[in-house]
Design an enzyme around this catalytic site. Structure first.
Site, mmCIF file in Angstrom:
data_model
loop_
_atom_site.group_PDB
_atom_site.id
_atom_site.type_symbol
_atom_site.label_atom_id
_atom_site.label_comp_id
_atom_site.label_asym_id
_atom_site.label_seq_id
_atom_site.Cartn_x
_atom_site.Cartn_y
_atom_site.Cartn_z
ATOM 1 N N HIS A 90 0.715 -1.183 -0.080
ATOM 2 C CA HIS A 90 -0.065 -0.061 -0.007
ATOM 3 C C HIS A 90 0.797 1.203 -0.057
ATOM 4 O O HIS A 90 0.596 2.078 -0.474
ATOM 5 C CB HIS A 90 -0.702 -0.078 1.123
ATOM 6 C CG HIS A 90 -2.022 -0.679 1.033
ATOM 7 N ND1 HIS A 90 -2.998 -1.116 1.852
ATOM 8 C CD2 HIS A 90 -2.842 -0.895 -0.225
ATOM 9 C CE1 HIS A 90 -3.876 -1.898 1.468
ATOM 10 N NE2 HIS A 90 -3.902 -1.847 0.084
ATOM 11 N N ARG A 137 -12.162 1.285 -13.851
ATOM 12 C CA ARG A 137 -12.295 0.050 -13.193
ATOM 13 C C ARG A 137 -12.889 -0.028 -11.931
ATOM 14 O O ARG A 137 -12.778 0.774 -10.864
ATOM 15 C CB ARG A 137 -10.752 -0.251 -12.933
ATOM 16 C CG ARG A 137 -9.844 -0.568 -13.814
ATOM 17 C CD ARG A 137 -8.496 -0.787 -13.375
ATOM 18 N NE ARG A 137 -7.568 -1.312 -14.338
ATOM 19 C CZ ARG A 137 -6.625 -0.627 -14.732
ATOM 20 N NH1 ARG A 137 -6.432 0.463 -14.618
ATOM 21 N NH2 ARG A 137 -5.865 -1.496 -15.782
ATOM 22 N N ARG A 146 -16.349 -0.427 -16.926
ATOM 23 C CA ARG A 146 -16.167 -1.760 -17.242
ATOM 24 C C ARG A 146 -16.858 -2.625 -15.812
ATOM 25 O O ARG A 146 -16.580 -2.085 -14.917
ATOM 26 C CB ARG A 146 -14.508 -2.001 -16.847
ATOM 27 C CG ARG A 146 -14.489 -3.495 -17.085
ATOM 28 C CD ARG A 146 -12.855 -3.785 -16.946
ATOM 29 N NE ARG A 146 -12.206 -3.771 -15.810
ATOM 30 C CZ ARG A 146 -10.940 -3.888 -15.482
ATOM 31 N NH1 ARG A 146 -10.206 -4.349 -16.545
ATOM 32 N NH2 ARG A 146 -10.344 -3.706 -14.477
ATOM 33 N N GLU A 182 -8.855 -9.532 -23.637
ATOM 34 C CA GLU A 182 -7.675 -10.078 -22.686
ATOM 35 C C GLU A 182 -7.450 -11.551 -22.490
ATOM 36 O O GLU A 182 -6.512 -11.882 -21.972
ATOM 37 C CB GLU A 182 -7.764 -9.172 -21.588
ATOM 38 C CG GLU A 182 -9.283 -9.349 -20.753
ATOM 39 C CD GLU A 182 -9.340 -8.410 -19.640
ATOM 40 O OE1 GLU A 182 -8.159 -7.641 -19.197
ATOM 41 O OE2 GLU A 182 -10.407 -8.221 -18.960
ATOM 42 N N ASN A 233 -2.430 -6.093 -20.171
ATOM 43 C CA ASN A 233 -2.244 -6.699 -18.876
ATOM 44 C C ASN A 233 -2.201 -7.991 -18.812
ATOM 45 O O ASN A 233 -1.621 -8.846 -18.586
ATOM 46 C CB ASN A 233 -2.548 -5.744 -17.838
ATOM 47 C CG ASN A 233 -2.295 -4.355 -18.049
ATOM 48 O OD1 ASN A 233 -1.580 -3.762 -18.734
ATOM 49 N ND2 ASN A 233 -3.016 -3.572 -17.178
ATOM 50 N N ASP A 234 -3.471 -8.422 -19.019
ATOM 51 C CA ASP A 234 -3.804 -9.780 -18.928
ATOM 52 C C ASP A 234 -3.644 -10.345 -20.312
ATOM 53 O O ASP A 234 -3.334 -11.646 -20.228
ATOM 54 C CB ASP A 234 -5.609 -10.109 -18.675
ATOM 55 C CG ASP A 234 -5.814 -9.735 -17.265
ATOM 56 O OD1 ASP A 234 -5.012 -10.170 -16.304
ATOM 57 O OD2 ASP A 234 -6.341 -8.833 -16.748
ATOM 58 N N ARG A 237 1.440 -12.035 -13.713
ATOM 59 C CA ARG A 237 1.456 -10.584 -14.077
ATOM 60 C C ARG A 237 2.205 -9.915 -12.545
ATOM 61 O O ARG A 237 2.669 -8.931 -12.670
ATOM 62 C CB ARG A 237 0.683 -9.894 -14.699
ATOM 63 C CG ARG A 237 -0.542 -9.778 -13.653
ATOM 64 C CD ARG A 237 -1.666 -9.101 -14.497
ATOM 65 N NE ARG A 237 -2.278 -7.800 -13.962
ATOM 66 C CZ ARG A 237 -3.067 -7.280 -14.388
ATOM 67 N NH1 ARG A 237 -4.042 -7.780 -15.381
ATOM 68 N NH2 ARG A 237 -3.500 -5.769 -14.106
ATOM 69 N N CYS A 248 -6.585 -0.432 -23.646
ATOM 70 C CA CYS A 248 -6.617 0.120 -22.302
ATOM 71 C C CYS A 248 -5.564 -0.324 -21.256
ATOM 72 O O CYS A 248 -5.484 0.105 -20.225
ATOM 73 C CB CYS A 248 -8.058 0.390 -21.732
ATOM 74 S SG CYS A 248 -8.588 -1.398 -21.434
#
Ligand code: PEP
Ligand code: MG
Length: 571
Positions: free
Chosen positions: A191, A298, A334, A432, A455-456, A466, A503
């Site tokens: 975090h 997201r 999304r 993805e 990314n995926d 990832r 994206c």
């Protein structure tokens, strides 16, 4: 003597300044057997109350920043959790022991569970539990200052070096004008690291043993991108980094000048450039760079750090904020993509911790209670702005049919209740999963738009997690298989006359923008921090030249050659 130390760069930027080392006194915790157990329970409860008061206090001091508030709230939530507040009380009664000991026993128990988790995002949450426990332990040890356990006052223009820092410390840093920080512990997904990025503070974590090599008042250079610290740098190094710092300042100033200009290539082709957001509050950053649309919202972040899933109205309110901020601009909402590295803290969605498991649309179709309120809220929001709905991680045609059938059910429900929605709201899916990218020609006629989630897509194409640092070196957007999938999807979408965007992070990466243009991509959705950098590259591109070079790249198998060609492309 000058010295170089290496860690994990988690928040880019360069800082040069004197170091301030924070040594936290280690708390000695030993077991005591007590006779007055009730008094000990009261002492423990008072400590928890004071910890809560400290956190509330920090929350009041900080500027409105959604990420930051969320982190403080997650610590506050832990203070309401029976695992940290009730179980230690039971232990005090059971063992007639002191509060410090009971709390430590329970903390060890919880952290052991985290230790057995392979997921890096989840194991980083162990850090949060420990930070909350340390806060209570310090109060039990007599550190009862309501302000904060670490005072950052008077440390303006210094670089902080510590073994570890809590998110609350990080927040106070920005407030006090701290230049940068470095810690011995922590990883990319902790975090504290996420916060540093969100607050724009250069940061390096995971330095292991750095404090023995750094003395109070040493001059440091922090390179938050490369993860390097120069201790007492020589004149040459200092000069080099001062120049780089000036260049970066100049670069930002130059970029801000193109904020209002259109996104169009040198040969006159307009390109769509939108932004990715996680919270409605991120719209401030989007507006700062002149963004007029959101290509990826997201929504799963609304589900995190809370006990129960958001209700329909809460979804709706969040969407409304984004719609209002966009003043007529489009937003692609999304649907929930929980699972894999994006977990929630509570049991309202469980068993979704695998990238290949019950994630995203799979989870939603499995749990309509989670899905339907969100769909209703998106549809209702579509009456009030340019809303598009996008489904993540679609793998099969049947999934799409199921989603469309639920949506049509919800439309009927809304009609019955005379609630407005846009019957023509554009509906799209993310590409993805390689299976869907390969079938773009088949799926495109059934949707209004497509968006490539690299990314995926890269993770699943190359079979690498990832989030796993050990296989990070294999995460290669230039792998011919990835490039072929992207090209195949763009070409198929074009033939079907359906808009296609990207994206995933690849679209935000300055190295790949020209390549993507050459592959035929005409719509990008990027991280707001990189928005202007991407815009500048697009505005300096000549599509005709790019297309030729891209064809050469597509016919190359050697990564080294591809990298070289990319360099030429970016010249
Ligand atoms: C992606 O996979 O590229 C994407 C944009 O989705 P996320 O990063 O949220 O999984
Ligand atoms: Mg994804």
């Amino acid at each position: 003597m000058s010295l170089t130390l290496h860690g994990i760069g988690v928040s880019k930027g360069i800082a040069i300044g004197k170091v301030h080392v924070i040594h936290r006194d280690t708390l000695e915790i030993s077991r005591k057997t007590l006779t007055k157990v009730d008094a000990e329970v009261t002492r423990f409860k008072n400590a928890v109350d004071l910890a809560r008061q400290q956190l509330e206090n920090i929350k009041e001091q900080i500027p409105q920043n959604a990420d930051v508030i969320t982190f403080i709230d997650s610590h506050l939530l832990m203070l309401d959790d029976s695992l940290l507040t009730k179980v230690p009380v039971d232990l005090i009664y059971e063992h007639s022991c002191n509060a410090e000991w009971a709390l430590q026993m329970q903390c060890d128990e919880i952290t052991q569970i985290f230790d057995n988790m392979e997921d890096p995002y989840l194991s980083a949450r162990k850090n949060d539990v420990e930070q909350v426990v340390i806060r209570i332990q310090r109060i039990l040890h007599g550190h009862t200052d309501v302000e904060s356990e670490t005072t950052m006052a008077g440390l303006a223009n210094t670089i902080i070096l510590a073994d570890d820092l809590s998110p609350a410390d990080t927040v106070l840093m920005q407030h006090q004008g701290i230049l940068a920080f470095a810690t011995e512990f922590g990883g990319t997904t902790s975090h504290t690291a996420i916060l540093a990025r969100s607050l724009g503070i250069p940061a390096i974590v995971g330095l292991r043993r750095a404090t023995p090599y750094i003395k109070v008042d040493d001059t440091l250079i922090i390179d938050g991108e490369q993860g390097i610290i120069f201790v007492s740098p020589d004149e040459h190094c200092l000069h080099h980094y001062q120049n780089r710092q000036n260049e970066q300042k100049h670069f930002r100033a130059v970029l801000s000048k193109i904020k209002s200009s259109p996104t169009v290539t040198r040969d006159g082709v307009p390109i769509t450039l939108h932004a990715n957001i996680e919270f409605p509050e991120d719209m401030d950053a989007v507006k700062r760079v002149g963004g007029k649309g959101v290509g990826l919202y997201r929504t799963e972040f609304l589900f995190m750090n809370r006990h129960s899933p958001p209700e329909e109205d809460e979804h709706f309110e969040a969407y409304l904020k984004v719609i209002n901020a966009l003043q007529g601009g489009p937003v692609t909402i999304r649907t929930l993509d929980l699972g894999a590295d994006k977990q929630v803290s509570d049991s309202h969605v469980t068993n979704c911790n695998s990238a290949l498991g019950l994630r995203a649309i799979r989870l939603c179709l499995n749990n309509s209670q989670l899905f339907k309120p969100q769909l209703r809220a998106i549809l209702r929001a579509s009456a009030l702005g340019q809303v598009r709905m996008m489904i993540p991680m679609v793998t099969g045609f049947q999934e799409l049919e199921q989603v469309l059938s639920i949506i049509s059910e919800i439309r009927k429900e809304l009609q019955k209740k005379s609630l407005d929605f846009n019957p023509n709201m554009p509906f799209g899916i993310m590409l993805e999963v390689p299976a869907m990218a390969i079938c773009t020609d088949l799926i495109a006629p059934n949707v209004d738009f497509l968006s490539v989630g690299t990314n995926d897509l890269i993770q699943y194409t190359l079979a690498i997690d990832r989030g796993d640092e050990a296989v990070n070196y294999l995460y290669d957007p230039l792998h011919p298989a990835v490039l072929r999938l992207i090209k195949m999807s763009i070409d198929a979408a074009k033939i079907a006359d359906k808009p296609i965007s990207m994206c995933g992070e690849m679209a935000s990466d300055s190295h790949y923008v020209k390549l993507l243009l050459g592959l035929g991509l005409r719509s990008f959705s990027v991280n707001p921090e990189l928005f202007l950098e991407v815009k500048q590259i697009i505005n300096n591109s000549n599509l005709k030249n790019l297309t030729k070079l891209t064809n050469q790249i597509m016919a190359t198998t050697s990564s080294a050659k591809i990298t070289k060609l990319i360099k030429n492309l970016n010249l």
